[in-house]
Design an enzyme around this catalytic site. Structure first.
Site, PDB file in Angstrom:
ATOM      1  N   ASP A   6      20.757  27.493 -67.536  1.00  0.00           N
ATOM      2  CA  ASP A   6      19.581  27.102 -68.534  1.00  0.00           C
ATOM      3  C   ASP A   6      18.588  28.355 -68.692  1.00  0.00           C
ATOM      4  OD1 ASP A   6      17.493  25.131 -69.349  1.00  0.00           O
ATOM      5  OD2 ASP A   6      16.814  25.323 -67.204  1.00  0.00           O
ATOM      6  N   SER A   7      17.572  28.115 -69.236  1.00  0.00           N
ATOM      7  CA  SER A   7      16.411  28.944 -69.328  1.00  0.00           C
ATOM      8  C   SER A   7      15.686  29.527 -67.858  1.00  0.00           C
ATOM      9  CB  SER A   7      15.407  28.682 -70.305  1.00  0.00           C
ATOM     10  OG  SER A   7      14.969  27.266 -69.987  1.00  0.00           O
ATOM     11  N   TYR A  33      12.509  29.553 -73.146  1.00  0.00           N
ATOM     12  CA  TYR A  33      13.333  29.423 -74.590  1.00  0.00           C
ATOM     13  C   TYR A  33      12.709  28.460 -75.810  1.00  0.00           C
ATOM     14  CZ  TYR A  33      17.317  31.784 -72.365  1.00  0.00           C
ATOM     15  OH  TYR A  33      18.294  32.531 -71.502  1.00  0.00           O
ATOM     16  N   GLY A  34      12.167  27.634 -75.269  1.00  0.00           N
ATOM     17  CA  GLY A  34      11.923  26.495 -76.277  1.00  0.00           C
ATOM     18  C   GLY A  34      10.806  26.698 -77.193  1.00  0.00           C
ATOM     19  N   CYS A  49      20.527  22.746 -71.088  1.00  0.00           N
ATOM     20  CA  CYS A  49      19.271  23.071 -71.591  1.00  0.00           C
ATOM     21  C   CYS A  49      19.268  22.548 -73.034  1.00  0.00           C
ATOM     22  CB  CYS A  49      19.229  24.618 -71.774  1.00  0.00           C
ATOM     23  SG  CYS A  49      17.910  25.367 -72.473  1.00  0.00           S
ATOM     24  N   THR A 108      17.302  23.056 -75.218  1.00  0.00           N
ATOM     25  CA  THR A 108      16.954  23.872 -76.561  1.00  0.00           C
ATOM     26  C   THR A 108      18.281  24.865 -76.846  1.00  0.00           C
ATOM     27  OG1 THR A 108      14.795  24.405 -75.393  1.00  0.00           O
ATOM     28  CG2 THR A 108      15.515  25.846 -77.080  1.00  0.00           C
ATOM     29  N   GLU A 155       7.544  24.140 -64.205  1.00  0.00           N
ATOM     30  CA  GLU A 155       7.691  25.504 -63.629  1.00  0.00           C
ATOM     31  C   GLU A 155       6.736  25.814 -62.524  1.00  0.00           C
ATOM     32  OE1 GLU A 155      10.227  28.106 -64.269  1.00  0.00           O
ATOM     33  OE2 GLU A 155      11.226  26.432 -65.527  1.00  0.00           O
ATOM     34  N   CYS A 177      15.313  17.505 -72.681  1.00  0.00           N
ATOM     35  CA  CYS A 177      15.023  18.927 -72.193  1.00  0.00           C
ATOM     36  C   CYS A 177      15.174  18.908 -70.641  1.00  0.00           C
ATOM     37  CB  CYS A 177      13.513  19.320 -72.143  1.00  0.00           C
ATOM     38  SG  CYS A 177      12.896  20.607 -71.284  1.00  0.00           S
ATOM     39  N   THR A 178      15.848  19.759 -70.114  1.00  0.00           N
ATOM     40  CA  THR A 178      16.388  19.402 -68.610  1.00  0.00           C
ATOM     41  C   THR A 178      15.114  19.702 -67.533  1.00  0.00           C
ATOM     42  OG1 THR A 178      17.412  21.904 -69.028  1.00  0.00           O
ATOM     43  CG2 THR A 178      18.939  19.875 -69.037  1.00  0.00           C
ATOM     44  N   HIS A 179      14.143  20.098 -68.194  1.00  0.00           N
ATOM     45  CA  HIS A 179      12.899  20.286 -67.316  1.00  0.00           C
ATOM     46  C   HIS A 179      12.303  18.812 -67.058  1.00  0.00           C
ATOM     47  CE1 HIS A 179      13.118  24.452 -67.495  1.00  0.00           C
ATOM     48  NE2 HIS A 179      12.036  24.440 -66.978  1.00  0.00           N
TER      49      HIS A 179
HETATM   50  N1  DGL Z   1      15.475  23.748 -70.054  1.00  0.00           N
HETATM   51  C1  DGL Z   1      14.754  23.881 -71.251  1.00  0.00           C
HETATM   52  C2  DGL Z   1      15.217  22.902 -72.318  1.00  0.00           C
HETATM   53  O1  DGL Z   1      16.021  21.985 -71.835  1.00  0.00           O
HETATM   54  C3  DGL Z   1      13.193  23.706 -71.419  1.00  0.00           C
HETATM   55  C4  DGL Z   1      12.717  25.007 -70.763  1.00  0.00           C
HETATM   56  C5  DGL Z   1      12.445  26.253 -71.912  1.00  0.00           C
HETATM   57  O2  DGL Z   1      11.558  26.008 -73.034  1.00  0.00           O
HETATM   58  O3  DGL Z   1      13.237  27.083 -71.833  1.00  0.00           O
HETATM   59  O4  DGL Z   1      14.956  22.655 -73.224  1.00  0.00           O
END
Ligand code: DGL
Length: 272
Positions: free
Chosen positions: A11-12, A43-44, A74, A76, A153, A187-189
């Site tokens: 993941d990012s 990354y998004g 992730c 994204t 985060e 989004c995994t967050h």
């Molecule tokens: N984990 C990223 C996702 O699932 C979100 C965080 C990011 O923007 O990198 O899209």
């Protein structure tokens, strides 16, 4: 390729831990090698080219561990680079879009599905297009929620936190007005904000979390390729990040419910 090799998950940042947590339940005897690109998150909000370049480096690192399968935990990466990774990796691959969409399409009753994700994910329309491939009559409403990543985060995730509640309302009011009965946390967050999102959307709206669906899907893919481990010993995951490990260790420890001090290794991702 040996069935005893690890599964690579990346993941990012720390969002992919929501998937790791589910992998530990669904496939406890599989070894997981996790990479979180904490030095380059998010990354998004980046361009498609940058996201693809980062994804190739991330998977290059995991392949250097001889992983038998790669999971982009992730939204994204799955949305923007999924097709490229599937073609080039040379090992079985899954992102989070397909497994999540299968479930959303199955559970919606009123045919109205909401999708929330990063700007890159929503801009790619990956979830909407996949849903319409399975059933063109379903209504899909998408909303980019970039501030959710910053809240997670920075640990601002409690359901009673005024800022969390305000941001949730600001982003989700439109989807609530549309009457969606199913909401994909694309989004995994976002599962870390599940309580606050659930409180606002109400109990009649089903929240679909990509982590569990992806773990179940990965098990199916490994079975099809005859790559499930025959070990009966539970395994400890190995964690790598691209920035200093301390912040990641404390959040990951809280999240996975174990002491993670000195168990995360920093690597130079630009080498891959
Ligand atoms: N984990 C990223 C996702 O699932 C979100 C965080 C990011 O923007 O990198 O899209």
């Amino acid at each position: 390729m040996s069935s005893q090799n690890a599964i690579g998950v990346f993941d990012s940042g720390l969002g992919g831990l929501t998937a790791v947590k589910e992998f530990l339940h669904v496939l406890p005897n599989e070894k997981i090698v996790y990479f979180g690109d904490t030095g380059r998150v998010p990354y998004g909000t980046k361009s498609r080219d940058t996201i693809k370049k980062y994804s190739l480096q991330d998977t290059g690192f995991l392949l250097s561990h001889n992983v038998k399968m790669i999971v982009a935990a992730c939204g994204t990466v799955s949305s923007v680079a999924g097709a490229m990774l599937e073609e080039t990796l040379g090992v079985p691959y899954t992102g989070v879009v397909n497994p999540t969409v299968f479930t959303a399409v199955r559970v919606t009753k009123n045919g109205k599905i909401g999708v929330i994700g990063t700007p890159a994910t929503v801009g790619s329309h990956s979830y909407r297009d996949r849903i319409h491939k399975l059933n063109p009559r379903l209504e899909v409403y998408e909303k980019a929620c970039p501030l959710f990543v910053s809240l997670v985060e920075n640990g601002v995730i409690h359901r009673d936190d005024q800022i969390t509640r305000l941001v949730v309302r600001r982003y989700l009011a439109e989807l609530k007005d549309k009457g969606v009965d199913t909401l994909i946390l694309g989004c995994t967050h976002f599962p870390l904000l599940r309580d606050a999102i659930g409180d606002y959307m109400g109990e009649d709206v089903t929240l679909i979390d990509s982590g569990y669906e992806t773990a179940v899907y990965a098990a199916k893919v490994l079975r099809e390729h005859d790559l499930l481990t025959d070990s009966v010993e539970p395994k400890q995951p190995e964690f790598f990040v691209s920035d200093t490990p301390e912040g990641f260790e404390s959040v990951a420890g809280l999240f996975l419910g174990r002491d993670m001090e000195h168990s995360v290794t920093q690597i130079d991702i630009e080498q891959y």
